[in-house]
Scaffold this motif. Structure first.
Motif, PDB file in Angstrom:
ATOM      1  N   PRO A  80     -40.238  33.906  40.385  1.00  0.00           N
ATOM      2  CA  PRO A  80     -41.075  34.845  40.138  1.00  0.00           C
ATOM      3  C   PRO A  80     -42.302  34.067  40.127  1.00  0.00           C
ATOM      4  CG  PRO A  80     -40.068  34.758  38.058  1.00  0.00           C
ATOM      5  CD  PRO A  80     -39.209  34.351  38.995  1.00  0.00           C
ATOM      6  N   MET A  81     -42.329  32.658  39.478  1.00  0.00           N
ATOM      7  CA  MET A  81     -43.314  31.796  38.947  1.00  0.00           C
ATOM      8  C   MET A  81     -43.167  30.152  39.373  1.00  0.00           C
ATOM      9  SD  MET A  81     -43.828  31.632  34.847  1.00  0.00           S
ATOM     10  CE  MET A  81     -44.272  33.311  34.776  1.00  0.00           C
ATOM     11  N   PRO A  82     -43.295  29.484  39.581  1.00  0.00           N
ATOM     12  CA  PRO A  82     -42.820  27.697  40.056  1.00  0.00           C
ATOM     13  C   PRO A  82     -42.237  27.539  38.530  1.00  0.00           C
ATOM     14  CG  PRO A  82     -45.325  28.317  40.815  1.00  0.00           C
ATOM     15  CD  PRO A  82     -46.000  29.380  39.869  1.00  0.00           C
ATOM     16  N   ASN A  83     -41.123  26.625  38.307  1.00  0.00           N
ATOM     17  CA  ASN A  83     -40.067  26.600  37.220  1.00  0.00           C
ATOM     18  C   ASN A  83     -41.053  25.286  36.918  1.00  0.00           C
ATOM     19  OD1 ASN A  83     -39.124  25.435  40.145  1.00  0.00           O
ATOM     20  ND2 ASN A  83     -37.524  24.180  38.561  1.00  0.00           N
ATOM     21  N   ALA A  84     -41.969  24.866  37.569  1.00  0.00           N
ATOM     22  CA  ALA A  84     -42.265  23.291  37.085  1.00  0.00           C
ATOM     23  C   ALA A  84     -43.848  23.407  36.616  1.00  0.00           C
ATOM     24  CB  ALA A  84     -42.363  21.756  37.856  1.00  0.00           C
ATOM     25  N   PRO A  85     -44.248  22.310  35.100  1.00  0.00           N
ATOM     26  CA  PRO A  85     -45.433  22.855  35.196  1.00  0.00           C
ATOM     27  C   PRO A  85     -46.791  22.182  36.287  1.00  0.00           C
ATOM     28  CG  PRO A  85     -44.429  21.953  33.251  1.00  0.00           C
ATOM     29  CD  PRO A  85     -43.410  22.193  34.629  1.00  0.00           C
ATOM     30  N   ASP A  86     -46.031  21.307  36.252  1.00  0.00           N
ATOM     31  CA  ASP A  86     -46.950  20.053  37.639  1.00  0.00           C
ATOM     32  C   ASP A  86     -45.775  19.553  38.737  1.00  0.00           C
ATOM     33  OD1 ASP A  86     -48.015  17.991  38.962  1.00  0.00           O
ATOM     34  OD2 ASP A  86     -48.413  17.446  37.068  1.00  0.00           O
ATOM     35  N   ILE A  87     -45.964  20.721  40.074  1.00  0.00           N
ATOM     36  CA  ILE A  87     -45.148  20.528  41.185  1.00  0.00           C
ATOM     37  C   ILE A  87     -44.971  18.814  41.549  1.00  0.00           C
ATOM     38  CG2 ILE A  87     -45.081  21.977  43.568  1.00  0.00           C
ATOM     39  CD1 ILE A  87     -45.960  24.088  42.419  1.00  0.00           C
ATOM     40  N   THR A  88     -46.490  18.329  41.625  1.00  0.00           N
ATOM     41  CA  THR A  88     -46.490  17.044  41.776  1.00  0.00           C
ATOM     42  C   THR A  88     -45.561  16.021  41.422  1.00  0.00           C
ATOM     43  OG1 THR A  88     -49.077  17.770  43.186  1.00  0.00           O
ATOM     44  CG2 THR A  88     -48.494  15.289  42.910  1.00  0.00           C
ATOM     45  N   ALA A  89     -46.439  16.077  40.314  1.00  0.00           N
ATOM     46  CA  ALA A  89     -45.468  15.507  39.371  1.00  0.00           C
ATOM     47  C   ALA A  89     -44.095  15.383  39.188  1.00  0.00           C
ATOM     48  CB  ALA A  89     -46.084  15.240  37.782  1.00  0.00           C
ATOM     49  N   HIS A  90     -43.736  16.375  39.222  1.00  0.00           N
ATOM     50  CA  HIS A  90     -42.023  16.942  39.088  1.00  0.00           C
ATOM     51  C   HIS A  90     -41.345  16.066  40.625  1.00  0.00           C
ATOM     52  CE1 HIS A  90     -38.085  18.645  38.837  1.00  0.00           C
ATOM     53  NE2 HIS A  90     -38.012  19.025  40.208  1.00  0.00           N
ATOM     54  N   LEU A  91     -42.686  16.343  42.214  1.00  0.00           N
ATOM     55  CA  LEU A  91     -41.409  15.814  43.494  1.00  0.00           C
ATOM     56  C   LEU A  91     -41.647  14.662  43.048  1.00  0.00           C
ATOM     57  CD1 LEU A  91     -42.412  18.648  46.017  1.00  0.00           C
ATOM     58  CD2 LEU A  91     -40.523  18.357  44.925  1.00  0.00           C
ATOM     59  N   LEU A  92     -42.551  13.794  41.925  1.00  0.00           N
ATOM     60  CA  LEU A  92     -42.660  13.039  42.609  1.00  0.00           C
ATOM     61  C   LEU A  92     -41.412  11.436  41.684  1.00  0.00           C
ATOM     62  CD1 LEU A  92     -46.370  12.292  41.825  1.00  0.00           C
ATOM     63  CD2 LEU A  92     -44.917  11.047  44.319  1.00  0.00           C
ATOM     64  N   ALA A 123     -45.228  13.234  47.865  1.00  0.00           N
ATOM     65  CA  ALA A 123     -44.464  12.453  47.598  1.00  0.00           C
ATOM     66  C   ALA A 123     -44.582  11.588  48.874  1.00  0.00           C
ATOM     67  CB  ALA A 123     -43.412  13.242  47.731  1.00  0.00           C
ATOM     68  N   TRP A 124     -44.144  11.928  49.821  1.00  0.00           N
ATOM     69  CA  TRP A 124     -44.468  11.590  51.351  1.00  0.00           C
ATOM     70  C   TRP A 124     -44.579   9.884  51.106  1.00  0.00           C
ATOM     71  CZ3 TRP A 124     -47.601  11.368  55.536  1.00  0.00           C
ATOM     72  CH2 TRP A 124     -47.020  10.799  56.946  1.00  0.00           C
ATOM     73  N   GLU A 125     -45.466   9.918  51.252  1.00  0.00           N
ATOM     74  CA  GLU A 125     -46.908   8.867  51.012  1.00  0.00           C
ATOM     75  C   GLU A 125     -46.544   8.050  50.270  1.00  0.00           C
ATOM     76  OE1 GLU A 125     -50.539  10.615  50.121  1.00  0.00           O
ATOM     77  OE2 GLU A 125     -51.140  10.974  52.443  1.00  0.00           O
ATOM     78  N   ALA A 126     -46.008   8.305  48.382  1.00  0.00           N
ATOM     79  CA  ALA A 126     -45.112   7.891  47.191  1.00  0.00           C
ATOM     80  C   ALA A 126     -43.786   6.932  48.697  1.00  0.00           C
ATOM     81  CB  ALA A 126     -45.037   8.231  46.893  1.00  0.00           C
ATOM     82  N   GLY A 127     -43.579   7.454  48.711  1.00  0.00           N
ATOM     83  CA  GLY A 127     -42.026   6.796  49.838  1.00  0.00           C
ATOM     84  C   GLY A 127     -40.160   7.801  48.999  1.00  0.00           C
ATOM     85  N   VAL A 128     -40.786   8.857  48.846  1.00  0.00           N
ATOM     86  CA  VAL A 128     -39.585   9.827  48.296  1.00  0.00           C
ATOM     87  C   VAL A 128     -39.659  10.253  49.613  1.00  0.00           C
ATOM     88  CG1 VAL A 128     -38.940  12.667  47.374  1.00  0.00           C
ATOM     89  CG2 VAL A 128     -40.624  11.153  45.950  1.00  0.00           C
ATOM     90  N   VAL A 129     -38.104  10.067  49.786  1.00  0.00           N
ATOM     91  CA  VAL A 129     -37.448  10.687  51.746  1.00  0.00           C
ATOM     92  C   VAL A 129     -37.111  12.060  51.589  1.00  0.00           C
ATOM     93  CG1 VAL A 129     -35.515  10.721  52.804  1.00  0.00           C
ATOM     94  CG2 VAL A 129     -35.534   8.576  51.561  1.00  0.00           C
ATOM     95  N   LEU A 130     -37.930  12.941  52.574  1.00  0.00           N
ATOM     96  CA  LEU A 130     -38.350  14.401  52.194  1.00  0.00           C
ATOM     97  C   LEU A 130     -36.961  14.781  53.888  1.00  0.00           C
ATOM     98  CD1 LEU A 130     -41.582  14.906  53.289  1.00  0.00           C
ATOM     99  CD2 LEU A 130     -40.314  14.521  51.099  1.00  0.00           C
ATOM    100  N   THR A 131     -36.243  15.272  53.384  1.00  0.00           N
ATOM    101  CA  THR A 131     -35.217  15.477  54.762  1.00  0.00           C
ATOM    102  C   THR A 131     -34.875  17.195  54.136  1.00  0.00           C
ATOM    103  OG1 THR A 131     -32.716  15.161  55.436  1.00  0.00           O
ATOM    104  CG2 THR A 131     -32.784  15.768  52.915  1.00  0.00           C
ATOM    105  N   GLY A 132     -33.687  17.962  55.591  1.00  0.00           N
ATOM    106  CA  GLY A 132     -33.820  19.004  55.096  1.00  0.00           C
ATOM    107  C   GLY A 132     -33.024  19.318  56.158  1.00  0.00           C
ATOM    108  N   VAL A 133     -32.426  20.477  56.482  1.00  0.00           N
ATOM    109  CA  VAL A 133     -32.014  21.430  57.796  1.00  0.00           C
ATOM    110  C   VAL A 133     -33.004  23.038  58.032  1.00  0.00           C
ATOM    111  CG1 VAL A 133     -30.351  22.764  56.560  1.00  0.00           C
ATOM    112  CG2 VAL A 133     -29.835  22.238  58.320  1.00  0.00           C
ATOM    113  N   SER A 134     -32.659  23.005  59.746  1.00  0.00           N
ATOM    114  CA  SER A 134     -34.038  24.019  60.530  1.00  0.00           C
ATOM    115  C   SER A 134     -34.925  24.009  59.590  1.00  0.00           C
ATOM    116  CB  SER A 134     -32.709  25.387  59.890  1.00  0.00           C
ATOM    117  OG  SER A 134     -33.448  26.002  60.622  1.00  0.00           O
TER     118      SER A 134
END
Length: 241
Positions: A80-92, A123-134
């Motif tokens: 019901p709310m983001p589970n990470a206080p800093d979304i960008t930091a978590h993804l990085l 995250a993409w620009e930093a080199g974190v690999v993005l993937t997924g289905v559909s």
């Protein structure tokens, strides 16, 4: 350790029924993790089920699949709310971000509401690999075809556009997919792009298409380009994982 270039592996696969667990990650997702180049520790993978309304049961099953693979899972939830206080930091902090299928229209709306679109680009620009289905493939592109609005497929044209192409998923297994994708590319609603049948994926480095990959025999990938008011489809060479 980030990938050596911005990397996306967009798929119509990467997850299958498991032997001892409900699901397990299959070769396309395993290859995405390999692309992250992690050494000396277990890879970190962030799981997103936004397109399923952050379904907790599905998240539990995906955690189990990631642990069986030997990876360290985390997740980003927005309900019901983001589970990470800093979304960008978590993804990085991740090596790989894996996005589940479901409603790509709902996913894009929620991501933009909470700034996940900008966090994904960082995250993409930093080199974190993005993937997924559909939906987790469509979202990285300009747009494609979706059943987000009902059983009759409709276009979605407001993808994140990290990749300047359109994207077709489940291309050979759902009868509406190919003709609608052709029509949308032919009339300019969508830009030229790429499509995958179930079990296939598309690897991009930066904004350039690199190769098509398959995790099962018979899977296929295609390029589709508009030309003179019609769509020209070309089957791509594929590499079997």
């Amino acid at each position: 350790m980030p990938a050596d270039a911005p990397t996306i592996l967009a798929t119509s696969g990467g997850l299958r029924l498991g032997h001892r667990t409900r699901y397990e990650f299959s070769p396309l997702t395993e290859y995405a993790v390999e692309l992250a180049g992690v050494t000396g520790r277990a890879p970190r993978i962030c799981l997103l089920t936004t397109a399923l309304g952050d379904d907790r049961a599905m998240l539990t099953l995906l955690y189990e699949a990631a642990q069986v693979a030997g990876w360290v899972p985390s997740h980003l939830a927005l309900f019901p709310m983001p589970n990470a206080p800093d979304i960008t930091a978590h993804l990085l902090e991740q090596d790989v971000i894996w996005v589940a299928g479901g409603s790509v229209a709902g996913l894009l709306a929620m991501w933009r509401l909470h700034g996940v679109d900008d966090a994904m680009r960082a995250a993409w620009e930093a080199g974190v690999v993005l993937t997924g289905v559909s939906a987790g493939s469509l979202c990285w592109h300009v747009g494609g075809t979706t059943d987000s609005f009902g059983p009759d497929l409709r276009p979605v044209t407001n993808g994140l556009a990290l990749l300047p192409f359109s994207n077709g998923v489940h291309y050979d297994s759902e009868e509406q997919r190919r003709p609608l994708f052709h029509r949308l590319v032919a009339d300019g609603t969508l830009p030229d792009g790429y499509a995958t049948s179930d079990g296939a994926g598309l690897l991009y480095r930066g904004t350039e298409f690199v190769e098509a990959l398959i995790e099962r025999d018979g899977a296929a990938a295609y390029s589709v380009a508009g030309s003179g008011g019609r769509a020209v489809e070309t089957q791509l060479d594929v590499r079997r994982l």
